[in-house]
Design a protein around this motif. Structure first.
Motif, mmCIF file in Angstrom:
data_model
loop_
_atom_site.group_PDB
_atom_site.id
_atom_site.type_symbol
_atom_site.label_atom_id
_atom_site.label_comp_id
_atom_site.label_asym_id
_atom_site.label_seq_id
_atom_site.Cartn_x
_atom_site.Cartn_y
_atom_site.Cartn_z
ATOM 1 N N THR A 6 0.838 -1.360 -0.063
ATOM 2 C CA THR A 6 0.195 0.207 -0.016
ATOM 3 C C THR A 6 0.781 0.792 -0.343
ATOM 4 O O THR A 6 2.431 1.344 0.394
ATOM 5 C CB THR A 6 -0.481 0.003 1.607
ATOM 6 O OG1 THR A 6 -0.377 -0.061 2.396
ATOM 7 C CG2 THR A 6 -1.622 -1.519 1.510
ATOM 8 N N ASP A 34 1.421 3.391 2.039
ATOM 9 C CA ASP A 34 1.855 3.612 3.712
ATOM 10 C C ASP A 34 3.322 2.453 3.355
ATOM 11 O O ASP A 34 3.757 2.765 4.526
ATOM 12 C CB ASP A 34 0.988 3.725 4.859
ATOM 13 C CG ASP A 34 0.192 2.560 5.022
ATOM 14 O OD1 ASP A 34 0.623 1.247 4.077
ATOM 15 O OD2 ASP A 34 -0.437 1.793 5.655
ATOM 16 N N SER A 68 2.996 -1.280 3.765
ATOM 17 C CA SER A 68 2.006 -1.776 4.778
ATOM 18 C C SER A 68 1.766 -3.039 3.208
ATOM 19 O O SER A 68 1.948 -2.395 1.929
ATOM 20 C CB SER A 68 0.827 -1.855 4.897
ATOM 21 O OG SER A 68 0.800 -0.679 6.289
ATOM 22 N N THR A 69 2.119 -4.063 3.792
ATOM 23 C CA THR A 69 2.351 -5.260 3.066
ATOM 24 C C THR A 69 0.496 -6.734 2.547
ATOM 25 O O THR A 69 0.461 -6.062 4.504
ATOM 26 C CB THR A 69 3.155 -6.077 3.376
ATOM 27 O OG1 THR A 69 4.228 -5.731 2.812
ATOM 28 C CG2 THR A 69 2.782 -7.873 2.260
ATOM 29 N N VAL A 70 0.235 -5.787 2.222
ATOM 30 C CA VAL A 70 -1.169 -6.924 1.993
ATOM 31 C C VAL A 70 -1.805 -7.929 1.453
ATOM 32 O O VAL A 70 -1.333 -8.122 0.467
ATOM 33 C CB VAL A 70 -2.785 -5.570 1.949
ATOM 34 C CG1 VAL A 70 -4.350 -7.020 1.959
ATOM 35 C CG2 VAL A 70 -2.269 -5.007 2.947
ATOM 36 N N PRO A 104 7.562 -7.408 6.197
ATOM 37 C CA PRO A 104 7.116 -5.903 6.670
ATOM 38 C C PRO A 104 7.262 -6.135 8.213
ATOM 39 O O PRO A 104 7.066 -7.480 8.361
ATOM 40 C CB PRO A 104 4.979 -5.920 6.705
ATOM 41 C CG PRO A 104 5.461 -7.710 5.937
ATOM 42 C CD PRO A 104 6.972 -7.946 5.710
ATOM 43 N N SER A 105 6.868 -5.438 8.579
ATOM 44 C CA SER A 105 6.965 -5.930 9.939
ATOM 45 C C SER A 105 5.557 -5.949 10.828
ATOM 46 O O SER A 105 4.997 -6.602 11.816
ATOM 47 C CB SER A 105 6.888 -4.405 10.972
ATOM 48 O OG SER A 105 5.992 -2.948 10.649
ATOM 49 N N THR A 106 4.223 -5.564 9.747
ATOM 50 C CA THR A 106 2.871 -6.164 9.528
ATOM 51 C C THR A 106 2.529 -6.538 8.268
ATOM 52 O O THR A 106 2.395 -5.824 7.524
ATOM 53 C CB THR A 106 1.784 -5.278 10.588
ATOM 54 O OG1 THR A 106 2.796 -4.894 11.616
ATOM 55 C CG2 THR A 106 0.814 -6.063 10.517
ATOM 56 N N ARG A 132 -0.863 -7.982 6.701
ATOM 57 C CA ARG A 132 -2.393 -7.840 6.721
ATOM 58 C C ARG A 132 -2.508 -8.550 6.123
ATOM 59 O O ARG A 132 -2.117 -8.998 4.794
ATOM 60 C CB ARG A 132 -2.622 -6.550 6.617
ATOM 61 C CG ARG A 132 -2.524 -5.072 7.626
ATOM 62 C CD ARG A 132 -3.459 -4.219 6.838
ATOM 63 N NE ARG A 132 -3.002 -3.384 7.954
ATOM 64 C CZ ARG A 132 -2.637 -1.721 7.445
ATOM 65 N NH1 ARG A 132 -2.187 -1.885 5.767
ATOM 66 N NH2 ARG A 132 -1.939 -1.225 8.237
ATOM 67 N N TRP A 176 -7.256 -8.695 8.784
ATOM 68 C CA TRP A 176 -7.608 -7.518 8.752
ATOM 69 C C TRP A 176 -8.795 -8.005 7.081
ATOM 70 O O TRP A 176 -8.778 -8.662 6.543
ATOM 71 C CB TRP A 176 -6.548 -7.024 7.721
ATOM 72 C CG TRP A 176 -6.883 -5.727 7.150
ATOM 73 C CD1 TRP A 176 -7.385 -4.351 8.635
ATOM 74 C CD2 TRP A 176 -6.903 -4.812 6.280
ATOM 75 N NE1 TRP A 176 -7.597 -3.749 8.104
ATOM 76 C CE2 TRP A 176 -6.318 -3.493 6.541
ATOM 77 C CE3 TRP A 176 -6.261 -5.597 4.593
ATOM 78 C CZ2 TRP A 176 -6.308 -2.538 5.658
ATOM 79 C CZ3 TRP A 176 -6.502 -3.897 3.762
ATOM 80 C CH2 TRP A 176 -6.758 -2.619 4.767
#
Length: 114
Positions: free
Chosen positions: A10, A12, A14-16, A44-46, A48, A82
Motif C-alpha cells: 500500500t 504507506d 504496508s504489505t497486504v 514487513p513489520s506487519t 495484513r 484484516w
C-alpha cells in the motif's frame, strides 16, 4: 470457487495479502505457504491478511492461519487478519483464535485505511 491470493504494497508501505474464495483442507497449506513467503521475502513489520472476500474457511484454514502467524512471528513479522468477512469473523471467534490473529469480533476490522 477456488482460492486466489494476491500481494500488494500500500501507499504507506504496508504489505497486504488479499485472499479470495474458499479455504479448506485442500488448499490450507498453500495459504500458509503464501503468508510465510510474503513475510520472509518482504519482511514487513506487519503483514495484513485481507479475508474480506473469503466465502468459506474450515478448521484446516484456521490452523493454517495460526501456523503461518507463528512461523512469520519467528521471523519478526506480525501477521494479522484484516477486513474479515462476517462468516470468517464468526469462524475465527468460534475457534477462539480471533484475538491472537488480530481480528476483532466487532465491526472495527472492516474499516479500511485507504
Amino acid at each position: 470457487m477456488a482460492m486466489s491470493v494476491t500481494t500488494n504494497v500500500t501507499v504507506d508501505g504496508s504489505t497486504v495479502l488479499t485472499v479470495r474464495g474458499e479455504i479448506d483442507h485442500s488448499n490450507a497449506t498453500t495459504l500458509r505457504q503464501e503468508i510465510v513467503s510474503a513475510a520472509t521475502q518482504r519482511r514487513p513489520s506487519t503483514l495484513r491478511v485481507d479475508l474480506g472476500l473469503v466465502t468459506f474457511l474450515d478448521s484446516a484454514a484456521v490452523g493454517a492461519l495460526v501456523a503461518a502467524q507463528r512461523e512469520a512471528g519467528a521471523e519478526g513479522v506480525r501477521v494479522v487478519v484484516w477486513r474479515a468477512s462476517p462468516f470468517v469473523q464468526r469462524q475465527l471467534s468460534i475457534a477462539g483464535v480471533h484475538e491472537i490473529l488480530g481480528a476483532p469480533g466487532g465491526q472495527d476490522s472492516n474499516h479500511s485505511i485507504f
